[in-house]
Design a protein around this motif. Structure first.
Motif, PDB file in Angstrom:
ATOM      1  N   TRP A 125      -6.673  -4.637  -3.547  1.00 60.49           N
ATOM      2  CA  TRP A 125      -5.239  -4.377  -3.587  1.00 60.49           C
ATOM      3  C   TRP A 125      -4.466  -5.394  -4.421  1.00 60.49           C
ATOM      4  CZ3 TRP A 125      -3.049   0.063  -2.403  1.00 60.49           C
ATOM      5  CH2 TRP A 125      -3.813   0.964  -1.641  1.00 60.49           C
ATOM      6  N   ARG A 142      -4.784   5.034   2.862  1.00 60.87           N
ATOM      7  CA  ARG A 142      -4.207   3.762   2.441  1.00 60.87           C
ATOM      8  C   ARG A 142      -4.202   2.732   3.572  1.00 60.87           C
ATOM      9  NH1 ARG A 142      -1.345   3.511  -2.315  1.00 60.87           N
ATOM     10  NH2 ARG A 142      -1.823   5.296  -3.612  1.00 60.87           N
ATOM     11  N   THR A 167       0.814  -1.215   0.000  1.00 66.62           N
ATOM     12  CA  THR A 167       0.000   0.000   0.000  1.00 66.62           C
ATOM     13  C   THR A 167       0.847   1.265   0.000  1.00 66.62           C
ATOM     14  OG1 THR A 167      -0.144  -0.228   2.411  1.00 66.62           O
ATOM     15  CG2 THR A 167      -2.022  -1.025   1.127  1.00 66.62           C
TER      16      THR A 167
END
Length: 329
Positions: free
Chosen positions: A189, A50, A30
């Motif tokens: 993600w 994030r 991230t």
């Protein structure tokens, strides 16, 4: 020696250090940090947008991730011969501000720091199984000292403790994969927009296979890019990075220690793979605490070893410096 405070190059030196931090590892890649540079000072802040709300509701892994970025930047400064003072969590009124780094005097480059900087672009999270070759005790001792130099501690998991670590990782995986919020976060993600420069693409995930300790499945609904092969981590060493508390400053130091360990391991020719799923869920985390005899807070587990394959790993995506670094005139 020169006084960087009077030098027009101070901003450039700090900017180079901040750019080095873009290679740091982070949870789900991230890269949840931002840098602000003004003159001879730079500030590291967490990027709350994030944060992984399902995987990391307490923000522990966000702080560890930011700690790796701080260590990368500090190491780049030391490799260039610059001293620096670091004030961690300097303002209670600004919880997102994690560190303030002030550039000091210029001197001789640190040889060990230069070796770690050289390792930065080579370091990869290697999720493939490691072979039968064991990690020498001398190397583990060197890495333990590097972790302690950063203000954290390292526990080398004994062979008789590996089954308990395996249980903690397996139970954590079962709990997370059965949670729709975690599955949605994992999907977000691992399927990032083109050009985002972050996340864990399936090309860096490994096929699920029999391992001494299970590895997080980053491609439960896709084809993993890395083959598992025949190895099963027989020679791997497992270590737990831990500290005495879970206060932000200690978690930040835990991330710095993890960076020191990963870069040191890479410089020494090891393959490295940090994993945190065993400490992301309450009950499995208590099992990892048992490995420490109840002393301290486990921050992360790292698998260390040697890979038999000569095939290079794909690089993880990285954000653009302009998206992370702000320079004030």
């Amino acid at each position: 020696m020169t006084d960087p405070a009077a030098s027009p190059d101070s901003t450039a030196v700090l900017a180079d250090a901040a750019r080095a931090s873009l290679l740091a590892p982070s949870i789900f890649n991230t890269q949840p940090w931002r840098w602000r540079i003004a003159g001879e000072t730079m500030e590291l802040s967490a990027d709350p947008d994030r944060r992984l709300d399902a995987t990391d509701p307490e923000g522990r892994l966000l702080l560890l991730s930011c700690g790796t970025a701080l260590h990368h930047a500090r190491t780049a400064l030391a490799a260039g011969g610059w001293t620096a003072t670091v004030d961690r969590v300097p303002d209670e009124g600004r919880p997102e501000l994690l560190a303030r780094v002030r550039l000091g005097a210029a001197g001789s480059p640190d040889p060990r720091a230069r070796a770690l900087v050289d390792a930065m672009p080579r370091r990869r999270t290697d999720r493939r199984p490691f072979g039968d070759r064991t990690v020498p005790d001398a190397v583990l001792t060197e890495l333990r000292l590097a972790v302690e130099d950063e203000g954290a501690y390292l526990h080398v998991v004994r062979p008789d403790q590996v089954p308990l670590l395996a249980i903690s990782a397996a139970r954590a995986a079962d709990a997370e994969l059965s949670d729709p919020a975690y599955r949605e976060e994992l999907d977000r993600w691992t399927h990032r927009p083109e050009g985002s420069g972050d996340g864990v693409p399936p090309a860096t995930a490994v096929e699920q296979s029999l391992r001494r300790v299970p590895v997080r499945d980053f491609a439960p609904d896709a084809t993993a890019g890395l083959e598992a092969g025949a190895d099963v981590d027989r020679g791997a060493a497992y270590v737990v990075i831990f500290g005495m508390t879970d206060r932000p400053a200690d978690l930040l130091r835990g991330g710095e220690a993890m960076s020191a360990l990963l870069l040191g391991g890479t410089a020494d020719g090891l393959a490295t793979a940090p994993f945190t799923d065993a400490v992301e869920v309450g009950w499995p985390r208590r099992l990892v605490e048992d490995l420490l005899s109840g002393v301290g807070e486990p921050y992360a587990v790292v698998r260390l070893g040697y890979v038999e394959s000569d095939e290079p790993l794909p690089a993880a995506p990285r954000r653009e410096p302009a998206d992370v670094i702000t320079i004030e005139s």
